[in-house]
Design a protein around this motif. Structure first.
Motif, mmCIF file in Angstrom:
data_model
loop_
_atom_site.group_PDB
_atom_site.id
_atom_site.type_symbol
_atom_site.label_atom_id
_atom_site.label_comp_id
_atom_site.label_asym_id
_atom_site.label_seq_id
_atom_site.Cartn_x
_atom_site.Cartn_y
_atom_site.Cartn_z
ATOM 1 N N THR A 304 0.838 -1.205 0.000
ATOM 2 C CA THR A 304 0.000 0.000 0.000
ATOM 3 C C THR A 304 0.871 1.253 0.000
ATOM 4 O O THR A 304 0.546 2.246 -0.660
ATOM 5 C CB THR A 304 -0.920 0.011 1.234
ATOM 6 O OG1 THR A 304 -1.693 -1.190 1.260
ATOM 7 C CG2 THR A 304 -1.864 1.201 1.204
ATOM 8 N N ALA A 363 -10.484 3.016 7.053
ATOM 9 C CA ALA A 363 -10.172 2.250 5.840
ATOM 10 C C ALA A 363 -11.062 1.029 5.717
ATOM 11 O O ALA A 363 -11.523 0.687 4.619
ATOM 12 C CB ALA A 363 -8.700 1.839 5.852
ATOM 13 N N VAL A 364 -11.317 0.364 6.831
ATOM 14 C CA VAL A 364 -12.199 -0.821 6.822
ATOM 15 C C VAL A 364 -13.610 -0.428 6.394
ATOM 16 O O VAL A 364 -14.233 -1.091 5.554
ATOM 17 C CB VAL A 364 -12.225 -1.479 8.216
ATOM 18 C CG1 VAL A 364 -13.265 -2.590 8.264
ATOM 19 C CG2 VAL A 364 -10.851 -2.031 8.566
ATOM 20 N N GLU A 365 -14.099 0.686 6.939
ATOM 21 C CA GLU A 365 -15.455 1.118 6.610
ATOM 22 C C GLU A 365 -15.554 1.612 5.164
ATOM 23 O O GLU A 365 -16.571 1.400 4.494
ATOM 24 C CB GLU A 365 -15.892 2.213 7.584
ATOM 25 C CG GLU A 365 -15.983 1.721 9.030
ATOM 26 C CD GLU A 365 -16.621 2.741 9.955
ATOM 27 O OE1 GLU A 365 -17.486 3.502 9.477
ATOM 28 O OE2 GLU A 365 -16.254 2.790 11.131
ATOM 29 N N ALA A 367 -13.704 0.497 2.671
ATOM 30 C CA ALA A 367 -13.659 -0.716 1.844
ATOM 31 C C ALA A 367 -15.011 -1.406 1.832
ATOM 32 O O ALA A 367 -15.487 -1.868 0.785
ATOM 33 C CB ALA A 367 -12.578 -1.661 2.357
ATOM 34 N N ASP A 368 -15.663 -1.471 2.986
ATOM 35 C CA ASP A 368 -16.992 -2.084 3.065
ATOM 36 C C ASP A 368 -18.023 -1.305 2.249
ATOM 37 O O ASP A 368 -19.016 -1.876 1.772
ATOM 38 C CB ASP A 368 -17.451 -2.160 4.524
ATOM 39 C CG ASP A 368 -16.635 -3.167 5.331
ATOM 40 O OD1 ASP A 368 -15.984 -4.032 4.702
ATOM 41 O OD2 ASP A 368 -16.641 -3.086 6.575
ATOM 42 N N GLY A 370 -17.416 -0.012 -0.573
ATOM 43 C CA GLY A 370 -17.041 -0.108 -1.983
ATOM 44 C C GLY A 370 -16.072 0.958 -2.442
ATOM 45 O O GLY A 370 -15.950 1.226 -3.638
ATOM 46 N N GLN A 372 -12.554 1.081 -2.136
ATOM 47 C CA GLN A 372 -11.271 0.483 -1.827
ATOM 48 C C GLN A 372 -10.102 1.411 -2.184
ATOM 49 O O GLN A 372 -9.109 1.495 -1.454
ATOM 50 C CB GLN A 372 -11.108 -0.843 -2.572
ATOM 51 C CG GLN A 372 -9.850 -1.622 -2.198
ATOM 52 C CD GLN A 372 -9.829 -2.026 -0.733
ATOM 53 O OE1 GLN A 372 -10.779 -2.635 -0.239
ATOM 54 N NE2 GLN A 372 -8.764 -1.691 -0.034
ATOM 55 N N SER A 373 -10.203 2.120 -3.303
ATOM 56 C CA SER A 373 -9.125 3.022 -3.710
ATOM 57 C C SER A 373 -8.910 4.124 -2.678
ATOM 58 O O SER A 373 -7.773 4.449 -2.321
ATOM 59 C CB SER A 373 -9.451 3.643 -5.069
ATOM 60 O OG SER A 373 -8.452 4.574 -5.441
ATOM 61 N N ALA A 375 -9.711 3.917 0.471
ATOM 62 C CA ALA A 375 -9.184 3.271 1.672
ATOM 63 C C ALA A 375 -7.671 3.079 1.567
ATOM 64 O O ALA A 375 -6.929 3.342 2.524
ATOM 65 C CB ALA A 375 -9.873 1.927 1.889
ATOM 66 N N ASP A 376 -7.201 2.616 0.405
ATOM 67 C CA ASP A 376 -5.764 2.399 0.215
ATOM 68 C C ASP A 376 -4.989 3.718 0.273
ATOM 69 O O ASP A 376 -3.897 3.786 0.859
ATOM 70 C CB ASP A 376 -5.511 1.709 -1.125
ATOM 71 C CG ASP A 376 -5.991 0.264 -1.140
ATOM 72 O OD1 ASP A 376 -6.205 -0.290 -0.038
ATOM 73 O OD2 ASP A 376 -6.173 -0.292 -2.237
#
Length: 626
Positions: A304, A363-365, A367-368, A370, A372-373, A375-376
């Motif tokens: 990451t 980041a987890v929330e 990603a959940d 949708g 993800q980018s 979050a990373d």
């Protein structure tokens, strides 16, 4: 994870934390350097990446869903412990620069980092703002370990500590509000302000109420006399956790504000057993600090970080070399900070636990949801800045301080017995950087238990004196019980080093003349005791007052360097001096006199100020801002 494995992981983390503290004390660098390194080595990116046959000790699943809660409670203890030290006298050391650091400075950091992330990584404005909000926080988790090995002046320490505590709170709350705007796809500025004020207000109310309840229990409830100190420590620890839990229950991240508020309020109420509580909290903080830093470093995914590429490096460079210096110089303008001190504060702004823990949760929330980018980008940027600033700024902090010459000159006391320790207490109380030099194991233990810095070594050895800091000493005091050793120390220091003052303790009054014939400034313990007893007979009121110096009243001598003081008469200055303080003596050209109202102060005069303790300290800052 099996319970036996979990026990092994927890035990290893605590053991590594203790070793990190020992190494930090030995090599005079912040413990977080060793904690982060250990975390990386124990995680999937460490030893296990080099030797695939070895399983990583710590993984993202080691503590499962409990990790955010454990980190949250750990943060509460850390923030509370840091806030507990923010007492009114310390806050008055640099009030204007501190206020600007947590307002103007925080705003510059937020805006500057947001813009840097937006253009360096092409992130969405709200995601960039989320990262910008988190990276405002420096925090006690990274500032306190640095200040423990870099003994800067009180005003610098106060500014850095206050900035860390306050910005931890505001950064966390702003980040939560921005995160909600991202999830809800935008909101008005008015809604943003309402959400921020709501969380901050809840935290302040909960923290104040909790602190009031703890104070009442400490003052008025029988804590069982036999175990009162222990019960007081446990009560305060429970209060820190209750404040955090209560605030967080009402609103997310209001718990951080509640813990900080409770710490500040209790720290300024002078609770019973304050010294025992402070020592206990320091030990608990060491454990939770180790747990949080090692765990978060261990679960970090280096892919990451690498995915950020050149943009990530540009962000780090912008924060360290542009944004941080800009906000510091703007905040410290016109204040009594020297240019070197401003530069030091500019290069000591590592990011800590609040950005790491909150970024991991968000980041987890994301990603959940949708995203993800996003979050990373969030996790990668925040952790890259944390690692870079902790390693570079934390690791080089002492060297930077020495290069800029912002560490105040030391007072070295050779002899850590009762006389040496009592003198160290008085000197440290007024902000001196004192080092005791002692060889006796029992005396070393006594001195360290009382909180003194001790160098173990023979004070009659030149190299040992140099290792204790004699090259940077303003005053060296030979205070052993051996007159021959004291004379040798004085002569060695005079011929090898260049302190402003050398003092020796003389135990046998018949040696005083011999010492003074050799040009050694002496204080005879026998004659000093006789003088003190005579004072109680002939001057009892003055003797009692002098015996309480540093507690209620105080007498201090300071060199006049402030251009606004030079050229003014005692008559003009009198009404403007803080509280009860007044000028008692003026020394100039080798002569010391009681000034009259028309005496005009000149640059370089040494004035003796008398009055209430805090008023005298404030006057000293006005006469000599440096």
């Amino acid at each position: 994870m099996a319970s036996s494995s979990l026990i092994a992981v927890t035990a290893t983390i605590i053991a590594v934390g203790v070793v990190a503290k020992l190494l930090a004390d030995r090599f005079q660098v912040p413990s977080i350097i060793f904690l982060v390194t250990a975390g990386v080595l124990l995680g999937p990116e460490g030893v296990a990446a080099v030797f695939p046959q070895i399983d990583p000790l710590i993984t993202p699943d080691s503590f499962g869903d409990a990790l955010p809660s454990i980190v949250g409670l750990s943060v509460a203890i850390i923030v509370f412990e840091g806030a507990f030290h923010l007492q009114a006298p310390k806050l008055r050391e640099a009030p204007s620069v501190t206020l600007r650091l947590v307002t103007l400075g925080a705003g510059v950091a937020f805006a500057g980092t947001t813009i840097a992330v937006r253009f360096a990584l092409g992130a969405d404005w709200l995601v960039a703002a989320l990262i910008g909000a988190l990276l405002v926080a420096t925090g006690p988790t990274v500032i306190t370990p640095i200040l423990s090995v870099v003994p800067v002046r009180n005003r610098v320490q106060a500014a850095l500590e206050t900035e860390g505590i306050v910005n931890d709170v505001t950064a966390a709350i702003v980040a939560v509000v921005v995160f909600e705007l991202i999830i809800s796809e935008g909101a008005t500025l008015a809604e943003f302000v309402v959400l921020f004020v709501e969380r901050l207000g809840i935290g302040v109310v909960v923290g104040t109420l909790t602190a009031g309840l703890i104070y009442a229990m400490l003052q008025y409830v029988d804590l069982s006399p036999g175990n009162a100190p222990q019960n007081a420590r446990l009560l305060v620890l429970a209060g820190a956790l209750v404040a955090y839990g209560g605030g967080d229950l009402l609103k997310t991240e209001a718990g951080v504000a509640a813990a900080a508020t409770a710490g500040i309020v209790l720290g300024n109420l002078h609770v019973p057993y304050e010294e025992e509580i402070t020592d206990f909290k320091g030990d608990v903080t060491l454990v939770v600090l180790s747990f949080v830093f090692i765990n978060l470093a261990a679960i970090l995914d280096f892919d990451t970080l690498r995915a950020l590429g050149v943009g990530g490096i540009l962000i780090v460079l912008a924060i360290v070399f542009v944004i941080r210096p800009a906000l510091v110089f703007l905040s410290a303008r016109g204040d009594r900070f020297t240019r070197e001190e401003k530069l030091f504060v500019s290069f000591v702004g590592p990011r800590g636990i609040i950005p790491a823990s909150v970024a991991t949760l968000f980041a987890v929330e994301l990603a959940d949801a949708g995203m993800q980018s996003a979050a990373d980008t969030l996790v990668g940027t925040v952790f890259l800045v944390i690692l870079a600033t902790v390693v570079l700024e934390g690791g080089l902090a002492r060297r930077i301080a020495e290069t800029l010459d912002v560490i105040p000159m030391r007072v070295i006391i050779v002899g850590g017995g009762t006389v040496g320790r009592a003198l160290a207490d008085r000197l440290e109380d007024r902000g001196e950087n004192v080092v005791l030099v002692e060889t006796d194991d029992e005396q070393v233990q006594y001195a360290r238990n009382e909180g003194h810095t001790v160098h173990i070594g023979d004070g009659t050895n030149m190299e040992e004196l140099r290792a204790a800091g004699a090259d940077n000493a303003r005053t060296v005091i030979a205070a052993t019980g051996d007159d021959d050793a004291n004379l040798l120390i004085a002569q060695l220091v005079e011929s090898t080093f260049d302190p402003e003052q050398i003092l020796t303790r003389v135990n046998d009054p018949s040696n005083v003349d011999a010492f003074e014939e050799l040009g050694v400034q002496t204080v005879s313990t026998t004659l000093a005791t006789a003088q003190e007893l005579d004072n109680y007979i002939e001057r009892p009121a003055m003797a009692r007052w002098m015996n309480e110096l540093g507690q209620i009243g105080d007498v201090q001598e300071i060199k006049v360097t402030n251009d606004e003081i030079v050229g003014r008469s005692v008559r003009d200055l009198g009404p403007e001096m803080p509280g009860t303080s007044l000028i008692a003596l003026v020394a100039r050209g080798g002569e010391t006199n009681v000034p009259d109202a028309d005496t005009v102060l000149e640059e370089g005069d040494r004035v003796t100020i008398i009055g209430d303790r805090e008023d005298v300290r404030e006057s000293m800052q006005e006469f000599n801002p440096n």
